[in-house]
Design a protein around this motif. Sequence first.
Motif, PDB file in Angstrom:
ATOM      1  N   LEU A 127       0.842  -1.201   0.000  1.00 45.77           N
ATOM      2  CA  LEU A 127       0.000   0.000   0.000  1.00 45.77           C
ATOM      3  C   LEU A 127       0.875   1.248   0.000  1.00 45.77           C
ATOM      4  O   LEU A 127       0.604   2.213  -0.725  1.00 45.77           O
ATOM      5  CB  LEU A 127      -0.909   0.000   1.230  1.00 45.77           C
ATOM      6  CG  LEU A 127      -1.866   1.193   1.362  1.00 45.77           C
ATOM      7  CD1 LEU A 127      -2.849   1.234   0.200  1.00 45.77           C
ATOM      8  CD2 LEU A 127      -2.610   1.123   2.701  1.00 45.77           C
ATOM      9  N   ALA A 128       1.945   1.232   0.810  1.00 49.10           N
ATOM     10  CA  ALA A 128       2.867   2.365   0.831  1.00 49.10           C
ATOM     11  C   ALA A 128       3.543   2.547  -0.522  1.00 49.10           C
ATOM     12  O   ALA A 128       3.762   3.678  -0.973  1.00 49.10           O
ATOM     13  CB  ALA A 128       3.910   2.170   1.928  1.00 49.10           C
ATOM     14  N   LEU A 129       3.865   1.437  -1.170  1.00 48.35           N
ATOM     15  CA  LEU A 129       4.485   1.514  -2.498  1.00 48.35           C
ATOM     16  C   LEU A 129       3.534   2.174  -3.498  1.00 48.35           C
ATOM     17  O   LEU A 129       3.963   2.986  -4.331  1.00 48.35           O
ATOM     18  CB  LEU A 129       4.873   0.116  -2.977  1.00 48.35           C
ATOM     19  CG  LEU A 129       5.543   0.037  -4.351  1.00 48.35           C
ATOM     20  CD1 LEU A 129       6.844   0.829  -4.363  1.00 48.35           C
ATOM     21  CD2 LEU A 129       5.820  -1.426  -4.724  1.00 48.35           C
ATOM     22  N   CYS A 130       2.249   1.844  -3.405  1.00 45.51           N
ATOM     23  CA  CYS A 130       1.256   2.513  -4.263  1.00 45.51           C
ATOM     24  C   CYS A 130       1.254   4.021  -4.000  1.00 45.51           C
ATOM     25  O   CYS A 130       1.172   4.829  -4.930  1.00 45.51           O
ATOM     26  CB  CYS A 130      -0.134   1.938  -4.015  1.00 45.51           C
ATOM     27  SG  CYS A 130      -0.353   0.237  -4.566  1.00 45.51           S
ATOM     28  N   GLY A 131       1.359   4.384  -2.715  1.00 47.68           N
ATOM     29  CA  GLY A 131       1.423   5.802  -2.375  1.00 47.68           C
ATOM     30  C   GLY A 131       2.655   6.473  -2.958  1.00 47.68           C
ATOM     31  O   GLY A 131       2.592   7.609  -3.444  1.00 47.68           O
ATOM     32  N   VAL A 132       3.787   5.768  -2.933  1.00 50.25           N
ATOM     33  CA  VAL A 132       5.024   6.316  -3.486  1.00 50.25           C
ATOM     34  C   VAL A 132       4.898   6.518  -4.994  1.00 50.25           C
ATOM     35  O   VAL A 132       5.379   7.516  -5.550  1.00 50.25           O
ATOM     36  CB  VAL A 132       6.211   5.389  -3.153  1.00 50.25           C
ATOM     37  CG1 VAL A 132       7.438   5.742  -3.987  1.00 50.25           C
ATOM     38  CG2 VAL A 132       6.535   5.477  -1.669  1.00 50.25           C
ATOM     39  N   VAL A 133       4.242   5.578  -5.664  1.00 50.17           N
ATOM     40  CA  VAL A 133       4.022   5.724  -7.115  1.00 50.17           C
ATOM     41  C   VAL A 133       3.212   6.986  -7.397  1.00 50.17           C
ATOM     42  O   VAL A 133       3.515   7.756  -8.322  1.00 50.17           O
ATOM     43  CB  VAL A 133       3.326   4.473  -7.682  1.00 50.17           C
ATOM     44  CG1 VAL A 133       2.892   4.723  -9.130  1.00 50.17           C
ATOM     45  CG2 VAL A 133       4.249   3.266  -7.611  1.00 50.17           C
ATOM     46  N   LEU A 134       2.167   7.217  -6.586  1.00 48.57           N
ATOM     47  CA  LEU A 134       1.373   8.430  -6.764  1.00 48.57           C
ATOM     48  C   LEU A 134       2.205   9.681  -6.480  1.00 48.57           C
ATOM     49  O   LEU A 134       2.027  10.723  -7.129  1.00 48.57           O
ATOM     50  CB  LEU A 134       0.152   8.398  -5.844  1.00 48.57           C
ATOM     51  CG  LEU A 134      -0.885   7.306  -6.117  1.00 48.57           C
ATOM     52  CD1 LEU A 134      -2.053   7.413  -5.126  1.00 48.57           C
ATOM     53  CD2 LEU A 134      -1.409   7.392  -7.542  1.00 48.57           C
ATOM     54  N   LEU A 135       3.105   9.599  -5.522  1.00 44.64           N
ATOM     55  CA  LEU A 135       3.946  10.748  -5.173  1.00 44.64           C
ATOM     56  C   LEU A 135       4.948  11.086  -6.271  1.00 44.64           C
ATOM     57  O   LEU A 135       5.181  12.264  -6.570  1.00 44.64           O
ATOM     58  CB  LEU A 135       4.701  10.463  -3.870  1.00 44.64           C
ATOM     59  CG  LEU A 135       3.958  10.767  -2.575  1.00 44.64           C
ATOM     60  CD1 LEU A 135       4.660  10.104  -1.404  1.00 44.64           C
ATOM     61  CD2 LEU A 135       3.881  12.269  -2.352  1.00 44.64           C
TER      62      LEU A 135
END
Length: 312
Positions: A127-135
């Motif tokens: 989930l954090a990795l998905c957030g990083v992709v969005l960032l």
Amino acid sequence: MTSKLFIRIPGPPWLLAVVAIFAIQLSSALSVGLIESVGPAGAAWLRLSLGAVLLILIAPPPLRSIRRRDVPVLLALGAAMGLTTVAFLASIERIPLGTAVAIEFLGPLSVAAMRSGSLRALTWPLLALCGVVLLTEPWQGDINLPGVGFALLAGAGWGAYIVLLQKVGDRFTGSGVLSIILPIAAVVAAIMGVPQAAPNIDFQILLLALGLALLAPVAQFILELAALRKMTATAFGSLMALEPAVALLLGLIVLTQFPSTIQTLGIVLVVVAGAAAQRHGRRDHALLETGSSPIAPATNKSVRHPRPESEL
């Protein structure tokens, strides 16, 4: 060997923890100016060196308690802190502060998932990795690969720091472990930092570095130690998950780094992942603090991220 640093600070523990978070991230945001003058390695070396001096004056290291078998782990801890600090400052030289902190969080989240022994725990780093992709918005085509790479390196260092700290956590706690490894980290950072910083050091630079060291690790450490005396490690760790959001806020206020709506959503995902990983962890300890590393107290019940100076 428990901490000998007993400073009573009034106020609710959650407020002390939140103020500590702001101290960490404000130190990181203000470090950008120092990086422009002496480079990321130079800034890391100055902050670590001055932080080590200040902390040793406040809480001298328990050198007599060090056994021969402790030495390799303590050296590795110091090296991890020094390298993580340099990598984190190199990342915020290239990418926004909030993005760098979010990417760095992948390190401790991955450690938490691997230690859980459950495939379900992989949900949170993913989930954090998905957030990083969005960032990072790679679809825009202008992603700063060196900046992301340095942040990932800082995250790996933070994860290694947590694993190593567990090995000495029952022997050296609180100010004990910190006052031992900070000087080691400063020496490691000096290898790259002295050549960068030496030609540009003046009184103003030293004063700025001293102020940043007072924010983190000194004020940060004292506040975190005071908070941990009054709250559970799980609650403390959940609050530490707010660090990417605070980094985003201070990046906006101090550095005028304006996130898009998509990037704000990415930060939310990272914060949720961090808090959930802490709440659903198998052990009652706080895996999350970085930096930037990166510093925080280690107790028998908690191995908080002592931000391996990613944010010192």
